[in-house]
Design a protein around this motif. Structure first.
Motif, short mmCIF file in Angstrom:
data_model
loop_
_atom_site.label_atom_id
_atom_site.label_comp_id
_atom_site.label_asym_id
_atom_site.label_seq_id
_atom_site.Cartn_x
_atom_site.Cartn_y
_atom_site.Cartn_z
N ILE A 4 41.98 18.73 -32.58
CA ILE A 4 40.68 18.33 -31.99
C ILE A 4 39.72 18.38 -33.28
N ASP A 5 38.93 17.47 -33.19
CA ASP A 5 37.54 17.26 -34.11
C ASP A 5 36.56 18.31 -33.56
N SER A 6 36.43 19.17 -34.50
CA SER A 6 35.51 20.54 -33.97
C SER A 6 34.14 20.14 -33.98
N SER A 7 33.98 19.00 -34.67
CA SER A 7 32.32 18.44 -34.84
C SER A 7 31.97 17.78 -33.71
N LYS A 8 33.06 17.42 -32.79
CA LYS A 8 32.67 16.58 -31.60
C LYS A 8 33.09 17.07 -30.31
N ILE A 9 32.51 18.47 -30.12
CA ILE A 9 32.65 19.06 -29.01
C ILE A 9 31.55 18.82 -27.97
N PHE A 10 31.65 18.60 -26.84
CA PHE A 10 30.58 18.40 -25.83
C PHE A 10 30.94 19.42 -24.81
N ILE A 11 29.74 19.97 -24.01
CA ILE A 11 29.90 20.75 -23.10
C ILE A 11 29.29 20.54 -21.79
N SER A 12 29.64 20.88 -20.71
CA SER A 12 29.24 20.36 -19.39
C SER A 12 29.38 21.36 -18.50
N GLY A 13 28.46 21.35 -17.14
CA GLY A 13 28.50 22.02 -16.09
C GLY A 13 27.95 21.71 -14.87
N SER A 14 28.32 22.22 -13.81
CA SER A 14 27.82 22.01 -12.45
C SER A 14 26.84 23.11 -11.85
N SER A 15 25.75 23.04 -11.75
CA SER A 15 25.01 23.98 -11.05
C SER A 15 25.05 25.51 -11.89
N ALA A 16 25.53 26.64 -11.54
CA ALA A 16 25.63 27.66 -12.51
C ALA A 16 26.38 27.36 -13.76
N LYS A 36 31.89 35.18 -33.58
CA LYS A 36 30.41 34.05 -33.48
C LYS A 36 31.20 32.81 -34.05
N LEU A 37 30.39 31.94 -33.20
CA LEU A 37 30.46 30.61 -33.74
C LEU A 37 29.78 30.27 -35.23
N PRO A 38 30.45 29.40 -36.02
CA PRO A 38 29.73 29.34 -37.39
C PRO A 38 28.14 28.90 -37.18
N GLU A 39 27.57 29.51 -38.07
CA GLU A 39 26.13 29.28 -37.95
C GLU A 39 25.53 27.77 -38.03
N SER A 40 26.37 26.84 -38.86
CA SER A 40 26.19 25.57 -38.77
C SER A 40 26.63 24.87 -37.62
N PHE A 41 27.34 25.32 -36.82
CA PHE A 41 28.05 24.63 -35.47
C PHE A 41 26.76 24.15 -34.69
N LYS A 42 27.13 23.08 -34.17
CA LYS A 42 26.30 22.27 -33.22
C LYS A 42 27.08 21.40 -32.12
N TYR A 43 26.87 21.80 -30.98
CA TYR A 43 27.56 20.92 -30.06
C TYR A 43 26.96 19.36 -30.30
N ALA A 44 28.14 18.33 -29.83
CA ALA A 44 27.73 17.03 -29.85
C ALA A 44 26.81 16.36 -29.06
N GLY A 45 26.95 17.47 -27.70
CA GLY A 45 26.14 16.77 -26.52
C GLY A 45 26.42 17.65 -25.56
N ALA A 50 27.01 8.67 -27.70
CA ALA A 50 26.57 9.80 -28.62
C ALA A 50 27.38 9.90 -29.80
N LEU A 51 28.71 9.77 -29.72
CA LEU A 51 29.54 9.82 -30.88
C LEU A 51 29.34 8.55 -31.80
N LYS A 52 28.84 7.69 -31.12
CA LYS A 52 28.67 6.52 -32.09
C LYS A 52 27.01 6.57 -32.68
N GLY A 53 26.46 7.49 -32.29
CA GLY A 53 25.13 7.53 -32.98
C GLY A 53 24.05 6.82 -32.15
N GLU A 54 24.43 6.25 -31.12
CA GLU A 54 23.52 5.24 -30.29
C GLU A 54 22.59 6.16 -29.38
#
Length: 304
Positions: free
Chosen positions: A133-145, A167-176, A277-281
């Motif tokens: 897994i590329d940990s710089s390319k992690i998306f999260i999703s969810g329905s309702s709650a 804890k997650l690394p301070e610099s970590f950011k979700y890809a979307g 999003a991964l292409k930066g569009e």
């Protein structure tokens, strides 16, 4: 004819099933809690590290199960993503999540869900090599709650709201993020500094989680469980104001029944969003969909 059709459907079901590798894994354990997730990986091994989607099911923080996210997880894995659907603590089970509930209990449900999503994310960061897994390319999703969980996980201060020492690394950011009928307690949690690409879909007449800005369940202001929420339309406009990348699908006249719509029926739109999003569009779009359902909540000009 009927037997032939059933045979054909069984063949396609088998083909889909063998297109992914499936595992159930424990991602978090402490003295009181054990949490599992279902991981789907592309069957064909990739030389490149995989982007990832972590999904959180809905159910009002009192119901639902991780299997509810299998439809989007299986589809994403078939499109070259690692994808996981997680179990999390259903904190509101046996508690009131309605207008006569306790406000602090509602906030606690959001906080526990977000923290456990962070732990699932940390699990994959720590095991990135094992699962390619590329940990710089992690998306999260969810329905309702699950969408409320994902939104707060994306934009809360992880130090202030932390419940666990890991804890997650301070610099970590979700890809979307992809949110189906979700909301934030404070739209101002989203800043230029923490902006990420965001895809929303929501019924304009949702009486459970507001599409715009309103109280949860549209509770009267004297309710013990009164909680103001900023829904998809409000968050979308806020991100546009910050010149961020976002796409909103509005189901005019639709209620909370659309909270799983794209996860169940429009998976390719989700994959297309993540690929872009991964292409930066950059995306700034509002797609309005007519449902033919009338309602009195949310008289938006674009829905007339």
């Amino acid at each position: 004819m009927k037997k032939s059709l059933l045979t054909l459907l069984a063949f396609f079901a088998l083909h889909i099933a063998i297109a992914q590798e499936f595992k159930t894994l424990t991602y978090f354990v402490n003295d009181t809690t054990k949490l599992e997730l279902d991981l789907f990986l592309p069957k064909t091994k990739s030389k490149d590290k995989l982007p990832m989607l972590i999904h959180v099911h809905g159910g009002g923080f009192s119901g639902g199960k991780r299997e509810d996210g299998h439809h989007i997880a299986k589809y994403a894995a078939g499109q070259g993503y690692a994808a996981a659907s997680i179990t999390y603590t259903l904190y509101m089970k046996g508690r009131k999540f309605s207008c006569d509930g306790i406000l602090t209990e509602k906030v606690k449900a959001f906080q526990i869900g977000a923290n456990q999503l962070w732990q699932a994310t940390l699990f994959f960061i720590n095991n990135a090599e094992k699962y390619n897994i590329d940990s710089s390319k992690i998306f999260i999703s969810g329905s309702s709650a699950g969408a409320e969980t994902a939104l707060h996980a994306a934009f809360w201060d992880r130090n202030i709201m932390a419940l666990y020492p890991q804890k997650l690394p301070e610099s970590f950011k979700y890809a979307g993020i992809i949110s189906g009928s979700g909301a934030l307690m404070d739209v101002n949690l989203i800043t230029k500094q923490n902006l990420i690409p965001a895809l929303f879909f929501h019924g304009s007449c949702d009486r459970t989680v507001p599409y715009g800005t309103a109280a949860h369940h549209y509770c009267p202001t004297n309710s013990s469980g009164w909680l103001m929420l900023f829904g998809s339309y409000s968050i979308y406009n806020h991100i546009i104001g910050l010149n961020g990348s976002t796409h909103l699908y509005t189901y005019c006249g639709g209620g909370h029944e659309y909270s799983d719509e794209l996860f169940a029926k429009g998976q390719q739109q989700i994959v297309d969003f993540m690929n872009a999003a991964l292409k930066g569009e950059k995306q700034q779009a509002h797609t309005v969909i007519t449902t033919g359902k009338p309602c009195k909540t949310g008289d938006y000009d674009f829905c007339k």
